[in-house]
Design a protein around this motif. Structure first.
Motif, PDB file in Angstrom:
ATOM      1  N   ALA A  15       0.854  -1.185   0.000  1.00  0.00           N
ATOM      2  CA  ALA A  15       0.000   0.000   0.000  1.00  0.00           C
ATOM      3  C   ALA A  15       0.889   1.233   0.000  1.00  0.00           C
ATOM      4  CB  ALA A  15      -0.934   0.013   1.208  1.00  0.00           C
ATOM      5  N   GLY A  16       0.323   2.362  -0.439  1.00  0.00           N
ATOM      6  CA  GLY A  16       1.125   3.572  -0.473  1.00  0.00           C
ATOM      7  C   GLY A  16       0.315   4.790  -0.823  1.00  0.00           C
ATOM      8  N   LEU A  17       0.975   5.933  -0.834  1.00  0.00           N
ATOM      9  CA  LEU A  17       0.328   7.189  -1.201  1.00  0.00           C
ATOM     10  C   LEU A  17       0.347   7.416  -2.702  1.00  0.00           C
ATOM     11  CD1 LEU A  17       1.591   9.467   1.711  1.00  0.00           C
ATOM     12  CD2 LEU A  17      -0.650   8.377   1.438  1.00  0.00           C
ATOM     13  N   SER A  18       0.908   6.447  -3.436  1.00  0.00           N
ATOM     14  CA  SER A  18       0.888   6.468  -4.896  1.00  0.00           C
ATOM     15  C   SER A  18       0.868   5.024  -5.376  1.00  0.00           C
ATOM     16  CB  SER A  18       2.128   7.178  -5.452  1.00  0.00           C
ATOM     17  OG  SER A  18       3.298   6.411  -5.159  1.00  0.00           O
ATOM     18  N   LEU A  19       0.511   4.837  -6.622  1.00  0.00           N
ATOM     19  CA  LEU A  19       0.489   3.489  -7.192  1.00  0.00           C
ATOM     20  C   LEU A  19       1.890   2.886  -7.191  1.00  0.00           C
ATOM     21  CD1 LEU A  19      -0.913   1.161  -8.627  1.00  0.00           C
ATOM     22  CD2 LEU A  19      -0.636   2.407 -10.793  1.00  0.00           C
ATOM     23  N   ALA A  20       2.884   3.690  -7.517  1.00  0.00           N
ATOM     24  CA  ALA A  20       4.264   3.180  -7.554  1.00  0.00           C
ATOM     25  C   ALA A  20       4.696   2.671  -6.186  1.00  0.00           C
ATOM     26  CB  ALA A  20       5.210   4.269  -8.041  1.00  0.00           C
ATOM     27  N   GLU A  21       4.324   3.410  -5.134  1.00  0.00           N
ATOM     28  CA  GLU A  21       4.682   2.978  -3.784  1.00  0.00           C
ATOM     29  C   GLU A  21       3.906   1.726  -3.393  1.00  0.00           C
ATOM     30  OE1 GLU A  21       4.513   4.548   0.879  1.00  0.00           O
ATOM     31  OE2 GLU A  21       3.860   5.871  -0.746  1.00  0.00           O
ATOM     32  N   ALA A  22       2.629   1.665  -3.762  1.00  0.00           N
ATOM     33  CA  ALA A  22       1.775   0.551  -3.358  1.00  0.00           C
ATOM     34  C   ALA A  22       2.229  -0.772  -3.960  1.00  0.00           C
ATOM     35  CB  ALA A  22       0.328   0.832  -3.744  1.00  0.00           C
ATOM     36  N   GLU A  23       2.645  -0.750  -5.216  1.00  0.00           N
ATOM     37  CA  GLU A  23       2.973  -2.001  -5.887  1.00  0.00           C
ATOM     38  C   GLU A  23       4.441  -2.388  -5.772  1.00  0.00           C
ATOM     39  OE1 GLU A  23       2.004  -1.487 -10.041  1.00  0.00           O
ATOM     40  OE2 GLU A  23       3.967  -0.614 -10.484  1.00  0.00           O
ATOM     41  N   LYS A  24       5.255  -1.531  -5.175  1.00  0.00           N
ATOM     42  CA  LYS A  24       6.689  -1.807  -5.119  1.00  0.00           C
ATOM     43  C   LYS A  24       6.982  -3.026  -4.245  1.00  0.00           C
ATOM     44  CE  LYS A  24      11.170   0.298  -4.095  1.00  0.00           C
ATOM     45  NZ  LYS A  24      11.862   1.521  -3.590  1.00  0.00           N
ATOM     46  N   PRO A  25       7.625  -4.048  -4.787  1.00  0.00           N
ATOM     47  CA  PRO A  25       7.982  -5.218  -3.977  1.00  0.00           C
ATOM     48  C   PRO A  25       9.013  -4.857  -2.917  1.00  0.00           C
ATOM     49  CG  PRO A  25       8.103  -5.712  -6.331  1.00  0.00           C
ATOM     50  CD  PRO A  25       7.986  -4.223  -6.191  1.00  0.00           C
ATOM     51  N   LEU A  26       9.026  -5.647  -1.880  1.00  0.00           N
ATOM     52  CA  LEU A  26      10.009  -5.474  -0.815  1.00  0.00           C
ATOM     53  C   LEU A  26      11.112  -6.494  -1.001  1.00  0.00           C
ATOM     54  CD1 LEU A  26      10.755  -4.160   1.946  1.00  0.00           C
ATOM     55  CD2 LEU A  26       9.467  -6.012   3.025  1.00  0.00           C
ATOM     56  N   LEU A  27      12.344  -6.054  -0.890  1.00  0.00           N
ATOM     57  CA  LEU A  27      13.499  -6.950  -0.935  1.00  0.00           C
ATOM     58  C   LEU A  27      14.201  -6.895   0.418  1.00  0.00           C
ATOM     59  CD1 LEU A  27      14.962  -6.224  -4.484  1.00  0.00           C
ATOM     60  CD2 LEU A  27      13.980  -8.383  -3.695  1.00  0.00           C
ATOM     61  N   VAL A  28      14.392  -8.060   1.038  1.00  0.00           N
ATOM     62  CA  VAL A  28      15.031  -8.125   2.339  1.00  0.00           C
ATOM     63  C   VAL A  28      16.003  -9.296   2.354  1.00  0.00           C
ATOM     64  CG1 VAL A  28      13.088  -9.459   3.257  1.00  0.00           C
ATOM     65  CG2 VAL A  28      14.620  -8.276   4.837  1.00  0.00           C
ATOM     66  N   SER A  29      17.150  -9.090   2.960  1.00  0.00           N
ATOM     67  CA  SER A  29      18.184 -10.119   3.013  1.00  0.00           C
ATOM     68  C   SER A  29      18.070 -10.923   4.305  1.00  0.00           C
ATOM     69  CB  SER A  29      19.568  -9.483   2.920  1.00  0.00           C
ATOM     70  OG  SER A  29      20.582 -10.478   2.942  1.00  0.00           O
ATOM     71  N   VAL A  30      18.065 -12.245   4.176  1.00  0.00           N
ATOM     72  CA  VAL A  30      17.993 -13.144   5.328  1.00  0.00           C
ATOM     73  C   VAL A  30      19.118 -14.171   5.198  1.00  0.00           C
ATOM     74  CG1 VAL A  30      16.578 -14.767   6.625  1.00  0.00           C
ATOM     75  CG2 VAL A  30      15.482 -12.872   5.419  1.00  0.00           C
ATOM     76  N   ASN A  31      20.094 -14.096   6.102  1.00  0.00           N
ATOM     77  CA  ASN A  31      21.240 -15.015   6.056  1.00  0.00           C
ATOM     78  C   ASN A  31      21.890 -15.055   4.671  1.00  0.00           C
ATOM     79  OD1 ASN A  31      21.067 -15.681   8.721  1.00  0.00           O
ATOM     80  ND2 ASN A  31      20.700 -17.863   8.403  1.00  0.00           N
ATOM     81  N   GLY A  32      22.016 -13.882   4.052  1.00  0.00           N
ATOM     82  CA  GLY A  32      22.655 -13.793   2.748  1.00  0.00           C
ATOM     83  C   GLY A  32      21.753 -14.153   1.585  1.00  0.00           C
TER      84      GLY A  32
ATOM     85  N   ILE B 291       9.188  -9.899  -1.563  1.00  0.00           N
ATOM     86  CA  ILE B 291       7.818 -10.054  -1.069  1.00  0.00           C
ATOM     87  C   ILE B 291       6.909  -9.087  -1.815  1.00  0.00           C
ATOM     88  CG2 ILE B 291       6.280  -9.908   0.937  1.00  0.00           C
ATOM     89  CD1 ILE B 291       8.729 -10.468   2.704  1.00  0.00           C
ATOM     90  N   ILE B 292       5.831  -9.628  -2.378  1.00  0.00           N
ATOM     91  CA  ILE B 292       4.823  -8.831  -3.078  1.00  0.00           C
ATOM     92  C   ILE B 292       3.506  -9.002  -2.334  1.00  0.00           C
ATOM     93  CG2 ILE B 292       3.509  -8.560  -5.224  1.00  0.00           C
ATOM     94  CD1 ILE B 292       5.982  -9.678  -6.694  1.00  0.00           C
ATOM     95  N   SER B 293       2.857  -7.891  -2.001  1.00  0.00           N
ATOM     96  CA  SER B 293       1.586  -7.907  -1.272  1.00  0.00           C
ATOM     97  C   SER B 293       0.532  -7.197  -2.105  1.00  0.00           C
ATOM     98  CB  SER B 293       1.762  -7.211   0.082  1.00  0.00           C
ATOM     99  OG  SER B 293       0.520  -6.866   0.656  1.00  0.00           O
ATOM    100  N   PHE B 294      -0.618  -7.862  -2.312  1.00  0.00           N
ATOM    101  CA  PHE B 294      -1.705  -7.206  -3.042  1.00  0.00           C
ATOM    102  C   PHE B 294      -3.045  -7.636  -2.480  1.00  0.00           C
ATOM    103  CE2 PHE B 294      -1.624 -11.247  -5.188  1.00  0.00           C
ATOM    104  CZ  PHE B 294      -2.859 -11.434  -5.788  1.00  0.00           C
ATOM    105  N   SER B 295      -4.097  -6.896  -2.852  1.00  0.00           N
ATOM    106  CA  SER B 295      -5.418  -7.093  -2.281  1.00  0.00           C
ATOM    107  C   SER B 295      -6.469  -6.933  -3.368  1.00  0.00           C
ATOM    108  CB  SER B 295      -5.649  -6.063  -1.163  1.00  0.00           C
ATOM    109  OG  SER B 295      -6.993  -6.051  -0.727  1.00  0.00           O
TER     110      SER B 295
END
Length: 413
Positions: A134-151, A156-160
């Motif tokens: 979610a976000g204050l713009s479409l670009a922010e809302a659809e932007k996937p999250l990238l997170v590093s776990v043990n290298g 992660i993509i979230s949609f509704s």
């Protein structure tokens, strides 16, 4: 063990290529500091998790769906369903575990408007919690999250479904809405940056035991397009698991930290998904059921655990084929029937008298939201062609059980 299926005696699945996990992620369903849980989270945030807390902490990354804003805003929007809100102090319920990631692609995070959403997003950032969906713009809302776990890079993509027209658009805040082709494009785009891609969907029909065909088909498309794991929530009850081309799809995790004042059994049951992340892809998953008590979560053990896993196994069986999914959906349509439709329309008309904006929001939502449009269109079609009454008896019986069985009845044998 057939590697295309869950081992329901243990609630586990391993990838057929025997990918060795290098990290663990735990994914939970809907979290909202509301009703009877609000005070506990403010006074003793760790206590709300009961004996699930060690399970949550025994992972490298924790993900949960934040189902409402955490803000001081007092004025809610006009919408079809309930409006939900916590306050900034409830953030301790997330940091106490801690949850490092929240998904925001859901139908309640904008219940108090864009300002409350912005306050929530900023509060999360101030407390080191990452978010997506979610976000204050479409670009922010659809932007996937990238997170590093043990290298290992996790995408992660979230949609509704964007219920109540909350989907973001160019120049408009909101959630990442029901844009399946765009979800698939994003899965393919982030493959070069992520070793593992997890897609989390908030959608479907509330309280029923099976996913609608439109949702099942969409999540299977996403799994087939390159996602390594697909997770669903929103129905507020647990639904089954399907392994689609070696990709687990968990259609609904059920309620998590989300108190509902009801004595219906299946609204008091949910499950975590513990994910063994490999260097490339998902190596294994484990289903961890729990019950939602009056003041905390309780890990299911022994006979209660086995009964719940057997129920999830039974719910998963029809998901193995398009015909099974359609039969299960037909069972819901038959149970709901003409009388259910009449009651729903009467309720909407009553709201027009009591609170016209509420009635209008309810009626508009029936026209614009997929879960309602598919439900009502398929129901009317079956009434017109005379097939409504031919629903499989087993499907009608499971729907009836889900919508009537009480906590005092216990879980079935």
């Amino acid at each position: 063990m057939n590697t295309q299926h869950i081992n329901w005696k243990t609630g586990t699945w391993e990838h057929p290529q025997n990918k060795k996990p290098v990290a663990d992620i735990v994914i939970a369903g809907d979290w909202a500091p509301i009703r009877d849980f609000s005070h506990t989270i403010l006074e003793n945030p760790e206590a709300i998790y009961g004996d699930l807390l060690p399970v949550l902490r025994d992972s490298h990354l924790r993900v949960v769906n934040l189902e409402c804003p955490l803000a001081e805003e007092k004025t809610s929007v006009h919408k079809s369903g309930a409006v939900l809100k916590g306050i900034p102090g409830h953030i301790d319920g997330l940091t106490a575990v801690p949850f490092e990631v929240v998904t925001l692609g859901n139908n309640h995070v904008f219940d108090y408007g864009s300002a409350a959403f912005a306050q929530t997003r900023d509060l999360l950032r101030q407390n080191g919690i990452l978010s997506t969906g979610a976000g204050l713009s479409l670009a922010e809302a659809e932007k996937p999250l990238l997170v590093s776990v043990n290298g290992t890079q996790i995408g992660i993509i979230s949609f509704s479904e964007g219920e109540d027209l909350t989907a973001a658009a160019p120049g408009k805040p909101g959630v990442f809405g029901w844009e399946i082709d765009r979800v698939i494009d994003l899965v393919r785009e982030i493959r070069s940056d992520a070793h593992v891609v997890i897609v989390i969907c908030h959608g479907g029909v509330e309280y029923i035991p099976f996913p609608p065909p439109y949702l099942a088909g969409a999540l299977q498309r996403i799994a087939g397009a390159g996602a390594d794991l697909v997770i669903g929530h929103h129905p507020h009850v647990p639904q089954g698991v399907h392994i689609h081309k070696s990709v687990p799809i968990c259609f609904s995790l059920g309620n998590f930290v989300f108190f509902q004042p009801t004595d219906l059994q299946y609204r008091k049951i949910g499950y975590l998904v513990k994910v063994g992340v490999a260097e490339k892809g998902v190596g294994a998953i484990r289903i961890i059921p729990y019950e939602i008590g009056p003041d905390r979560l309780v890990l299911l053990k022994e006979e209660k655990l086995q009964r719940t896993l057997r129920k999830l196994s039974a719910l998963s069986a029809p998901l193995e084929s398009p015909e099974g999914i359609r039969d299960a959906w037909h069972g819901f349509l038959k149970y709901y029937g003409v009388s259910g439709f009449k009651d729903e329309i009467a309720n909407i008309m009553d709201q027009f008298v009591i609170e016209p904006p509420k009635g209008a929001a309810m009626f508009r939502n029936r026209l614009t939201t997929l879960q309602h449009s598919h439900h009502l269109t398929d129901l009317m079609t079956r009434i017109m062609d005379g097939t409504l009454e031919s629903a499989p008896k087993w499907a009608v019986a499971v729907v009836a059980e889900y919508l009537t069985r009480k906590v005092s009845d216990g879980l079935p044998e």
